[in-house]
Design a protein around this motif. Structure first.
Motif, PDB file in Angstrom:
ATOM      1  N   ALA A 114       6.472   3.791  20.290  1.00  0.00           N
ATOM      2  CA  ALA A 114       5.200   4.632  19.987  1.00  0.00           C
ATOM      3  C   ALA A 114       5.600   5.697  18.917  1.00  0.00           C
ATOM      4  N   ARG A 115       6.495   6.535  19.149  1.00  0.00           N
ATOM      5  CA  ARG A 115       6.905   7.662  18.380  1.00  0.00           C
ATOM      6  C   ARG A 115       6.924   7.158  17.120  1.00  0.00           C
ATOM      7  N   TYR A 116       7.184   6.122  16.665  1.00  0.00           N
ATOM      8  CA  TYR A 116       7.063   5.742  15.139  1.00  0.00           C
ATOM      9  C   TYR A 116       5.987   5.002  14.484  1.00  0.00           C
ATOM     10  N   LYS A 117       5.223   4.484  15.505  1.00  0.00           N
ATOM     11  CA  LYS A 117       4.157   3.634  14.947  1.00  0.00           C
ATOM     12  C   LYS A 117       3.383   4.282  14.180  1.00  0.00           C
ATOM     13  N   GLY A 118       2.758   5.596  14.223  1.00  0.00           N
ATOM     14  CA  GLY A 118       2.169   6.089  13.488  1.00  0.00           C
ATOM     15  C   GLY A 118       2.404   6.375  11.839  1.00  0.00           C
ATOM     16  N   TYR A 119       3.731   6.185  11.531  1.00  0.00           N
ATOM     17  CA  TYR A 119       4.059   5.964   9.961  1.00  0.00           C
ATOM     18  C   TYR A 119       3.654   4.806   9.483  1.00  0.00           C
ATOM     19  N   TRP A 120       3.584   3.678  10.363  1.00  0.00           N
ATOM     20  CA  TRP A 120       3.243   2.240   9.737  1.00  0.00           C
ATOM     21  C   TRP A 120       1.810   2.298   9.777  1.00  0.00           C
ATOM     22  N   SER A 121       1.268   2.886  11.002  1.00  0.00           N
ATOM     23  CA  SER A 121      -0.451   2.859  10.999  1.00  0.00           C
ATOM     24  C   SER A 121      -1.154   3.766   9.927  1.00  0.00           C
ATOM     25  N   LEU A 122      -0.349   4.456   9.333  1.00  0.00           N
ATOM     26  CA  LEU A 122      -1.068   5.316   8.378  1.00  0.00           C
ATOM     27  C   LEU A 122      -1.613   4.585   7.008  1.00  0.00           C
ATOM     28  N   HIS A 123      -0.892   3.606   6.902  1.00  0.00           N
ATOM     29  CA  HIS A 123      -1.208   2.625   5.776  1.00  0.00           C
ATOM     30  C   HIS A 123      -2.100   1.214   6.142  1.00  0.00           C
ATOM     31  N   VAL A 137       8.139   0.972   5.515  1.00  0.00           N
ATOM     32  CA  VAL A 137       7.172   1.765   4.980  1.00  0.00           C
ATOM     33  C   VAL A 137       7.943   2.742   3.899  1.00  0.00           C
ATOM     34  N   VAL A 138       7.413   2.735   2.516  1.00  0.00           N
ATOM     35  CA  VAL A 138       7.489   3.782   1.856  1.00  0.00           C
ATOM     36  C   VAL A 138       6.994   4.959   1.930  1.00  0.00           C
ATOM     37  N   GLN A 139       7.879   6.059   2.035  1.00  0.00           N
ATOM     38  CA  GLN A 139       7.364   7.297   2.023  1.00  0.00           C
ATOM     39  C   GLN A 139       7.459   8.235   0.623  1.00  0.00           C
ATOM     40  N   ARG A 140       8.049   7.768  -0.196  1.00  0.00           N
ATOM     41  CA  ARG A 140       8.467   8.726  -1.434  1.00  0.00           C
ATOM     42  C   ARG A 140       8.451   7.633  -2.842  1.00  0.00           C
ATOM     43  N   ASP A 141       8.159   8.325  -3.741  1.00  0.00           N
ATOM     44  CA  ASP A 141       8.225   7.451  -5.305  1.00  0.00           C
ATOM     45  C   ASP A 141       9.678   7.080  -5.306  1.00  0.00           C
ATOM     46  N   LEU A 142       9.904   5.792  -5.522  1.00  0.00           N
ATOM     47  CA  LEU A 142      11.170   5.054  -5.744  1.00  0.00           C
ATOM     48  C   LEU A 142      11.602   4.648  -7.150  1.00  0.00           C
ATOM     49  N   THR A 143      10.788   5.051  -7.969  1.00  0.00           N
ATOM     50  CA  THR A 143      11.157   4.878  -9.548  1.00  0.00           C
ATOM     51  C   THR A 143      12.610   5.501  -9.861  1.00  0.00           C
ATOM     52  N   ASN A 194       0.910  -1.296   0.016  1.00  0.00           N
ATOM     53  CA  ASN A 194       0.017  -0.074   0.149  1.00  0.00           C
ATOM     54  C   ASN A 194       0.695   1.253  -0.109  1.00  0.00           C
ATOM     55  N   SER A 195       1.823   1.250   0.774  1.00  0.00           N
ATOM     56  CA  SER A 195       2.878   2.433   0.764  1.00  0.00           C
ATOM     57  C   SER A 195       3.633   2.668  -0.179  1.00  0.00           C
ATOM     58  N   THR A 196       4.072   1.730  -0.970  1.00  0.00           N
ATOM     59  CA  THR A 196       4.700   1.785  -2.209  1.00  0.00           C
ATOM     60  C   THR A 196       3.897   2.122  -3.470  1.00  0.00           C
ATOM     61  N   ILE A 197       2.505   1.892  -3.361  1.00  0.00           N
ATOM     62  CA  ILE A 197       1.780   2.333  -4.623  1.00  0.00           C
ATOM     63  C   ILE A 197       1.190   3.448  -4.433  1.00  0.00           C
ATOM     64  N   SER A 198       0.927   3.849  -2.937  1.00  0.00           N
ATOM     65  CA  SER A 198       0.130   5.057  -2.832  1.00  0.00           C
ATOM     66  C   SER A 198       1.125   6.413  -3.055  1.00  0.00           C
ATOM     67  N   THR A 199       2.770   6.031  -2.922  1.00  0.00           N
ATOM     68  CA  THR A 199       3.571   7.111  -3.258  1.00  0.00           C
ATOM     69  C   THR A 199       3.962   7.218  -4.603  1.00  0.00           C
ATOM     70  N   ALA A 200       3.792   6.258  -5.225  1.00  0.00           N
ATOM     71  CA  ALA A 200       4.256   6.046  -6.747  1.00  0.00           C
ATOM     72  C   ALA A 200       3.622   7.093  -7.813  1.00  0.00           C
ATOM     73  N   MET A 201       4.435   7.948  -8.494  1.00  0.00           N
ATOM     74  CA  MET A 201       4.061   8.921  -9.410  1.00  0.00           C
ATOM     75  C   MET A 201       3.001   8.179 -10.584  1.00  0.00           C
ATOM     76  N   GLU A 202       3.564   6.978 -10.945  1.00  0.00           N
ATOM     77  CA  GLU A 202       2.738   6.216 -11.972  1.00  0.00           C
ATOM     78  C   GLU A 202       2.408   4.796 -11.561  1.00  0.00           C
ATOM     79  N   SER A 203       1.663   4.596 -10.839  1.00  0.00           N
ATOM     80  CA  SER A 203       1.188   3.165  -9.976  1.00  0.00           C
ATOM     81  C   SER A 203       0.876   2.307 -10.998  1.00  0.00           C
ATOM     82  N   GLU A 204       0.627   2.520 -12.430  1.00  0.00           N
ATOM     83  CA  GLU A 204       0.043   1.483 -13.374  1.00  0.00           C
ATOM     84  C   GLU A 204       1.622   0.787 -13.850  1.00  0.00           C
TER      85      GLU A 204
END
Length: 591
Positions: free
Chosen positions: A567-576, A418-424, A320-330
């Motif tokens: 706890a301080r890092y869990k939110g980045y994972w829970s977002l997805h 967790v992926v936070q930016r487009d990786l292409t 989910n995190s990889t696809i949601s941050t991709a510029m061209e998910s297709e």
């Protein structure tokens, strides 16, 4: 006078016999560390609780010394209170020295008359601070830290030390004593313990707390005149400190064991989710179990990612995190490899939650017949109870060219990222003829891991071929050039080192040191912002580094899906994580 002298000597003898029994405190034998010399200034202990039972100290009479105290009780009270008040006023007069400039640069000093172990900061000291260390907020002088008033905990520490001293004096009282000083000490202990409670800094204390501290100091002053034997005090505090350190060591060992146990245990909610998805999968018709858009799986013009995991929720977050941050998910193709036990659950999840325009493939490791016949005989002989080291999924990364024979490049994820930016843009990295693109773990002179920490460099074979000081790198997000891998036949190199590791004990269990050996001089360093590590064990990773990272990695035992997560890092994972999904709610999985 002779009678009094005889009584005093008897009392000292009783005190000595009680001191000989201090090793029985807390129900354990107390052993004093050897070759330790204690000075008077060392008497203030940092032990939080002596675990003594006040009531157990009552037996016998107070003795003649206590009678003398009671006859002079009023005078002592008045003198002790006056002395303490004068001392505190003196301390307040000399408590602050404000340096020129920003008030945040202030430091706390204590008057020599109030605390003998501190001395005043002289004009020369202030001049030196202005000229050379003006920017610093902490001044060290004669091994003493003068700390900002904003974060001081001196009074909290002093009150806790008062309680410890009071309990020591109670231990010196004659058996069965219910004298005035014993009753007063017990009362002061109760008052100060209630006042301090859970306070960690001086600002947490109330005004009444400081008043109780003053009363306790006066009581301790009286007790010190009745029990003036400093060597007995040192011995007692020494034993209490040593015993508390032993208890702390045992509790730390127990906490470490429990954390590791929790890390290896599947949470009830995840087990429930996997069972529900599996049941739903087998309730479907065979024709309904196929994932869509499978024609792109071998297209080398697309961006291919892979994750090997038996955790359905972890896989969902990575995808989910990889696809949601991709510029061209297709153009994204995701390859998930799991075992036969978890294949139905993971397949059902992505049938219910298709990844948009992206393509996803789910495979079982049990379908790779070549793995068990050609490569895996040595792996099955590995002697480890930890599934992270013996798991086929963990070692599957070394067989990427065999799993994806038609692909040229692929990015491999661990399932705790967790992926936070487009990786292409990774596909544009110049690999310089090397096979592995990874973030190094020795940048900024902060070496996280050295090769000789996991590899036995005492072996001549290893010492000759490898440099123990070579920069290490991390698994978790790696770009692999599969064409170059095949050309150099690195899977065979991996298998050779795996065999040697089994026969000669060259390295500790796990796939990381095998990776260092297999891809030695075959790794190109990626910028650190591509992959930030430590979110599963280090609570001090800078928030700015986490925010800037393209991929964040929860390496360590404190995974984000566990209750022991940081706890301080869990939110980045829970977002997805889709916590509103019916299956997650039915299995009581909440953020």
């Amino acid at each position: 006078m002779k009678a009094w002298s005889g009584s005093a000597e008897k009392h000292r003898a009783d005190a000595a016999s009680r001191l000989n029994a201090i090793e029985q405190e807390l129900g354990e034998e107390l052993k004093e560390p050897r070759h330790v010399v204690y000075e008077d200034q060392d008497l203030v202990s940092v032990v939080n609780n002596s675990n003594e039972n006040d009531d157990s100290q009552e037996s016998g009479n107070a003795g003649d010394a206590t009678k003398i105290l009671e006859r002079n009780e009023n005078n002592d009270d008045r003198k002790g209170s006056q002395q303490y008040h004068q001392s505190k006023m003196s301390s307040m007069d000399g408590e602050k020295v404000w340096l020129e400039g920003d008030s945040n640069q202030s430091t706390v000093v204590h008057d020599r008359e109030a605390r003998p172990q501190y001395r005043r900061i002289t004009n020369e000291d202030i001049k030196e601070i202005k000229e050379g260390n003006y920017h610093q907020t902490t001044v060290r002088h004669e091994n003493v830290h003068f700390r900002s008033r904003k974060v001081t905990d001196e009074r909290v520490t002093e009150m806790k030390d008062q309680v410890i001293r009071a309990k020591v004096y109670l231990n010196f009282a004659p058996p069965g004593s219910n004298s005035h000083i014993v009753r007063e000490l017990r009362q002061r202990i109760r008052e100060v313990e209630r006042a301090v409670d859970q306070a960690t800094k001086d600002s947490n204390l109330s005004r009444s707390s400081l008043q109780k501290m003053k009363y306790m100091e006066a009581t301790l002053s009286k007790a010190s005149r009745i029990y003036p034997d400093c060597s007995a005090m040192v011995t007692k505090l020494h034993s209490m400190t040593h015993n508390t350190e032993e208890l702390l060591r045992l509790q730390r060992n127990q906490a470490t064991y429990l954390v590791r146990l929790a890390a290896r245990t599947t949470p009830k909610g995840l087990h429930c989710l996997s069972m529900r998805l599996t049941a739903e999968y087998f309730a479907m018709q065979p024709g309904e179990r196929k994932l869509p858009i499978q024609q792109k799986l071998q297209d080398t013009e697309l961006y291919h990612f892979a994750v090997f995991s038996d955790n359905v929720l972890a896989c969902a977050v990575v995808v989910n995190s990889t696809i949601s941050t991709a510029m061209e998910s297709e153009k994204i193709v995701f390859h998930v490899v799991t075992d036969s036990l978890n294949l139905p659950a993971i397949s059902k999840w992505f049938l219910l939650n298709p990844p948009g325009k992206a393509t996803i493939q789910i495979q079982s490791i049990d379908n790779f017949e070549w793995l068990s016949t050609k490569y895996n005989m040595t792996l099955k002989r590995q002697n480890s109870s930890d599934p992270r080291y013996t798991s086929e999924l963990n070692h599957l990364r070394f067989y990427l060219p065999d799993i994806f024979p038609a692909l040229d490049k692929i990015v491999l994820f661990d399932h705790d990222v967790v992926v936070q930016r487009d990786l292409t843009a990774l596909w544009s990295v110049d690999m310089k003829g090397k096979v592995n693109g990874a973030v190094e773990t020795c940048h900024d002179s902060k070496t996280i891991m050295r090769m000789d920490m996991l590899i036995n460099f005492s072996d001549p074979l290893v010492e000759k071929r490898f440099d123990a000081n070579a920069c290490t790198w991390a698994f978790g997000m790696n770009l692999f050039d599969l064409r170059e891998w095949r050309r150099q036949n690195l899977t065979t190199v991996y298998h050779k080192y795996l065999q040697l590791a089994y026969e000669m004990q060259l390295l500790k269990a796990g796939s990381l040191p095998l990776g260092w050996l297999t891809f030695y001089n075959q790794t190109v360093a990626l910028d650190w912002q591509w992959h930030v590590l430590g979110l599963g064990y280090d609570s001090d990773v800078a928030r700015g580094d986490v925010e800037q990272a393209a991929v964040i990695h929860y390496d360590g035992v404190m995974k984000p899906w566990l209750d022991i997560a940081i706890a301080r890092y869990k939110g980045y994972w829970s977002l997805h994580v889709p916590y509103d999904h019916p299956y997650l709610q039915q299995c009581n999985i909440h953020g």
